[in-house]
Design a protein around this motif. Structure first.
Motif, PDB file in Angstrom:
ATOM      1  N   ALA A 121       0.827  -1.212   0.000  1.00 11.23           N
ATOM      2  CA  ALA A 121       0.000   0.000   0.000  1.00 11.23           C
ATOM      3  C   ALA A 121       0.860   1.261   0.000  1.00 11.23           C
ATOM      4  O   ALA A 121       0.477   2.283  -0.582  1.00 11.23           O
ATOM      5  CB  ALA A 121      -0.950  -0.003   1.196  1.00 11.23           C
ATOM      6  N   ASP A 122       2.029   1.184   0.626  1.00 12.64           N
ATOM      7  CA  ASP A 122       2.950   2.328   0.635  1.00 12.64           C
ATOM      8  C   ASP A 122       3.429   2.685  -0.772  1.00 12.64           C
ATOM      9  O   ASP A 122       3.866   3.802  -1.005  1.00 12.64           O
ATOM     10  CB  ASP A 122       4.171   2.038   1.517  1.00 12.64           C
ATOM     11  N   GLN A 123       3.335   1.751  -1.704  1.00 13.83           N
ATOM     12  CA  GLN A 123       3.787   1.995  -3.073  1.00 13.83           C
ATOM     13  C   GLN A 123       2.682   2.581  -3.953  1.00 13.83           C
ATOM     14  O   GLN A 123       2.941   2.960  -5.100  1.00 13.83           O
ATOM     15  CB  GLN A 123       4.315   0.700  -3.672  1.00 13.83           C
ATOM     16  N   LEU A 124       1.463   2.634  -3.433  1.00 12.56           N
ATOM     17  CA  LEU A 124       0.356   3.235  -4.184  1.00 12.56           C
ATOM     18  C   LEU A 124       0.427   4.752  -4.082  1.00 12.56           C
ATOM     19  O   LEU A 124       0.953   5.291  -3.101  1.00 12.56           O
ATOM     20  CB  LEU A 124      -0.985   2.756  -3.610  1.00 12.56           C
ATOM     21  N   ASP A 125      -0.150   5.420  -5.060  1.00 11.91           N
ATOM     22  CA  ASP A 125      -0.230   6.872  -4.915  1.00 11.91           C
ATOM     23  C   ASP A 125      -1.401   7.199  -3.987  1.00 11.91           C
ATOM     24  O   ASP A 125      -2.261   6.358  -3.705  1.00 11.91           O
ATOM     25  CB  ASP A 125      -0.324   7.580  -6.268  1.00 11.91           C
ATOM     26  N   GLN A 126      -1.421   8.417  -3.494  1.00 16.79           N
ATOM     27  CA  GLN A 126      -2.411   8.811  -2.496  1.00 16.79           C
ATOM     28  C   GLN A 126      -3.837   8.678  -3.015  1.00 16.79           C
ATOM     29  O   GLN A 126      -4.747   8.332  -2.272  1.00 16.79           O
ATOM     30  CB  GLN A 126      -2.156  10.246  -2.003  1.00 16.79           C
ATOM     31  N   ALA A 127      -4.043   8.919  -4.301  1.00 10.96           N
ATOM     32  CA  ALA A 127      -5.390   8.791  -4.873  1.00 10.96           C
ATOM     33  C   ALA A 127      -5.890   7.342  -4.757  1.00 10.96           C
ATOM     34  O   ALA A 127      -7.067   7.110  -4.450  1.00 10.96           O
ATOM     35  CB  ALA A 127      -5.394   9.249  -6.331  1.00 10.96           C
ATOM     36  N   ASP A 128      -4.999   6.386  -4.974  1.00 12.21           N
ATOM     37  CA  ASP A 128      -5.395   4.977  -4.836  1.00 12.21           C
ATOM     38  C   ASP A 128      -5.678   4.627  -3.382  1.00 12.21           C
ATOM     39  O   ASP A 128      -6.639   3.899  -3.083  1.00 12.21           O
ATOM     40  CB  ASP A 128      -4.310   4.051  -5.397  1.00 12.21           C
ATOM     41  N   VAL A 129      -4.841   5.115  -2.468  1.00 19.43           N
ATOM     42  CA  VAL A 129      -5.078   4.860  -1.036  1.00 19.43           C
ATOM     43  C   VAL A 129      -6.423   5.455  -0.627  1.00 19.43           C
ATOM     44  O   VAL A 129      -7.216   4.805   0.060  1.00 19.43           O
ATOM     45  CB  VAL A 129      -3.932   5.432  -0.171  1.00 19.43           C
ATOM     46  N   ASP A 130      -6.710   6.661  -1.081  1.00 17.08           N
ATOM     47  CA  ASP A 130      -7.988   7.308  -0.756  1.00 17.08           C
ATOM     48  C   ASP A 130      -9.164   6.538  -1.361  1.00 17.08           C
ATOM     49  O   ASP A 130     -10.206   6.381  -0.722  1.00 17.08           O
ATOM     50  CB  ASP A 130      -8.003   8.755  -1.257  1.00 17.08           C
ATOM     51  N   ALA A 131      -8.997   6.030  -2.584  1.00 17.61           N
ATOM     52  CA  ALA A 131     -10.071   5.260  -3.230  1.00 17.61           C
ATOM     53  C   ALA A 131     -10.332   3.967  -2.463  1.00 17.61           C
ATOM     54  O   ALA A 131     -11.492   3.577  -2.262  1.00 17.61           O
ATOM     55  CB  ALA A 131      -9.702   4.955  -4.688  1.00 17.61           C
ATOM     56  N   LEU A 132      -9.276   3.297  -2.029  1.00 14.05           N
ATOM     57  CA  LEU A 132      -9.455   2.077  -1.237  1.00 14.05           C
ATOM     58  C   LEU A 132     -10.148   2.383   0.091  1.00 14.05           C
ATOM     59  O   LEU A 132     -11.059   1.663   0.516  1.00 14.05           O
ATOM     60  CB  LEU A 132      -8.106   1.393  -0.993  1.00 14.05           C
ATOM     61  N   ALA A 134     -12.145   4.856   0.714  1.00 16.49           N
ATOM     62  CA  ALA A 134     -13.535   5.221   0.442  1.00 16.49           C
ATOM     63  C   ALA A 134     -14.391   3.990   0.157  1.00 16.49           C
ATOM     64  O   ALA A 134     -15.601   3.992   0.424  1.00 16.49           O
ATOM     65  CB  ALA A 134     -13.598   6.193  -0.736  1.00 16.49           C
ATOM     66  N   ALA A 135     -13.784   2.932  -0.369  1.00 15.02           N
ATOM     67  CA  ALA A 135     -14.540   1.713  -0.694  1.00 15.02           C
ATOM     68  C   ALA A 135     -14.805   0.833   0.522  1.00 15.02           C
ATOM     69  O   ALA A 135     -15.707  -0.012   0.495  1.00 15.02           O
ATOM     70  CB  ALA A 135     -13.789   0.902  -1.749  1.00 15.02           C
ATOM     71  N   LEU A 136     -14.068   1.019   1.598  1.00 11.66           N
ATOM     72  CA  LEU A 136     -14.203   0.131   2.758  1.00 11.66           C
ATOM     73  C   LEU A 136     -15.616   0.080   3.342  1.00 11.66           C
ATOM     74  O   LEU A 136     -16.119  -1.021   3.617  1.00 11.66           O
ATOM     75  CB  LEU A 136     -13.179   0.497   3.835  1.00 11.66           C
ATOM     76  N   PRO A 137     -16.307   1.208   3.543  1.00 13.24           N
ATOM     77  CA  PRO A 137     -17.679   1.112   4.084  1.00 13.24           C
ATOM     78  C   PRO A 137     -18.611   0.294   3.186  1.00 13.24           C
ATOM     79  O   PRO A 137     -19.408  -0.513   3.684  1.00 13.24           O
ATOM     80  CB  PRO A 137     -18.130   2.569   4.192  1.00 13.24           C
ATOM     81  N   ALA A 138     -18.502   0.460   1.874  1.00 14.93           N
ATOM     82  CA  ALA A 138     -19.346  -0.313   0.960  1.00 14.93           C
ATOM     83  C   ALA A 138     -18.992  -1.800   1.025  1.00 14.93           C
ATOM     84  O   ALA A 138     -19.881  -2.662   0.971  1.00 14.93           O
ATOM     85  CB  ALA A 138     -19.198   0.214  -0.469  1.00 14.93           C
ATOM     86  N   LEU A 139     -17.714  -2.114   1.159  1.00 14.42           N
ATOM     87  CA  LEU A 139     -17.303  -3.512   1.278  1.00 14.42           C
ATOM     88  C   LEU A 139     -17.833  -4.132   2.572  1.00 14.42           C
ATOM     89  O   LEU A 139     -18.271  -5.291   2.580  1.00 14.42           O
ATOM     90  CB  LEU A 139     -15.783  -3.637   1.197  1.00 14.42           C
ATOM     91  N   HIS A 140     -17.817  -3.376   3.642  1.00  9.27           N
ATOM     92  CA  HIS A 140     -18.389  -3.864   4.907  1.00  9.27           C
ATOM     93  C   HIS A 140     -19.890  -4.126   4.756  1.00  9.27           C
ATOM     94  O   HIS A 140     -20.395  -5.158   5.227  1.00  9.27           O
ATOM     95  CB  HIS A 140     -18.138  -2.867   6.048  1.00  9.27           C
ATOM     96  N   ARG A 141     -20.601  -3.219   4.095  1.00  7.62           N
ATOM     97  CA  ARG A 141     -22.050  -3.415   3.885  1.00  7.62           C
ATOM     98  C   ARG A 141     -22.305  -4.642   3.005  1.00  7.62           C
ATOM     99  O   ARG A 141     -23.224  -5.424   3.271  1.00  7.62           O
ATOM    100  CB  ARG A 141     -22.677  -2.162   3.279  1.00  7.62           C
ATOM    101  N   LEU A 142     -21.489  -4.828   1.981  1.00  7.63           N
ATOM    102  CA  LEU A 142     -21.630  -5.992   1.107  1.00  7.63           C
ATOM    103  C   LEU A 142     -21.404  -7.283   1.897  1.00  7.63           C
ATOM    104  O   LEU A 142     -22.138  -8.253   1.734  1.00  7.63           O
ATOM    105  CB  LEU A 142     -20.634  -5.887  -0.059  1.00  7.63           C
ATOM    106  N   LEU A 143     -20.397  -7.266   2.760  1.00  5.50           N
ATOM    107  CA  LEU A 143     -20.131  -8.444   3.583  1.00  5.50           C
ATOM    108  C   LEU A 143     -21.336  -8.801   4.458  1.00  5.50           C
ATOM    109  O   LEU A 143     -21.724  -9.965   4.559  1.00  5.50           O
ATOM    110  CB  LEU A 143     -18.896  -8.200   4.446  1.00  5.50           C
ATOM    111  N   VAL A 144     -21.946  -7.808   5.046  1.00  2.00           N
ATOM    112  CA  VAL A 144     -23.140  -8.047   5.874  1.00  2.00           C
ATOM    113  C   VAL A 144     -24.265  -8.632   5.033  1.00  2.00           C
ATOM    114  O   VAL A 144     -24.930  -9.587   5.432  1.00  2.00           O
ATOM    115  CB  VAL A 144     -23.584  -6.737   6.574  1.00  2.00           C
TER     116      VAL A 144
END
Length: 148
Positions: A121-132, A134-144
């Protein structure tokens, strides 16, 4: 053009499976003398996260047949990695907890996986880290929604 749920589901399903396997392989290659097969490590990871869990619940968490998990639990118990105690509410069921050796093993494995993921993750640019992020809440909802 908006993404369709089907296209996202297909890509996500393939990607998450590969990500999980890749992380697992990387953590194991970082510690080549790991004493247990991957399937047994996965059982220990579930029990570590949910001490006192039963065999059926471990099977559900892993998406595996209960008889498969039962065999793995028997092997892990015989190897000194799991303790089994009777479930007070159901005499035929058992509750699983890690032994101290297993807890140390899983802590090391988890730390290796985390370090490997952070390094990537340290090798990603900040935009990719921010996109990941931002996706975490949706991934948690999908898991539920999937029952996890």
């Amino acid at each position: 053009m908006a993404a369709t749920p089907g296209a996202v589901a297909d890509e996500l399903s393939a990607l998450l499976g590969r990500l999980h396997r890749t992380l697992r392989r990387a953590a194991r290659s970082d510690q080549p003398d790991e004493p247990l097969p991957a399937a047994q490590m996965e059982v220990l990871r579930v029990v570590h996260a949910q001490p006192g869990i039963g065999v059926k619940a471990v099977a559900a968490a892993l998406g595996t047949a209960p008889n498969t998990v039962s065999t793995l639990v028997g092997d892990l118990t015989a190897g000194g990695y799991l303790d089994r105690s009777p479930d007070p509410g159901n005499r035929r069921a058992v509750r699983l907890t890690l032994t101290a050796d297993a807890a140390d093993l899983i802590d090391g494995y988890t730390d290796r996986r985390r370090r490997i993921a952070i390094s990537a993750a340290d090798q990603l640019d900040q935009a990719d880290v921010d996109a990941l992020a931002a996706a975490l809440p949706a991934l948690h909802r999908l898991l539920v929604l999937l029952g996890g």
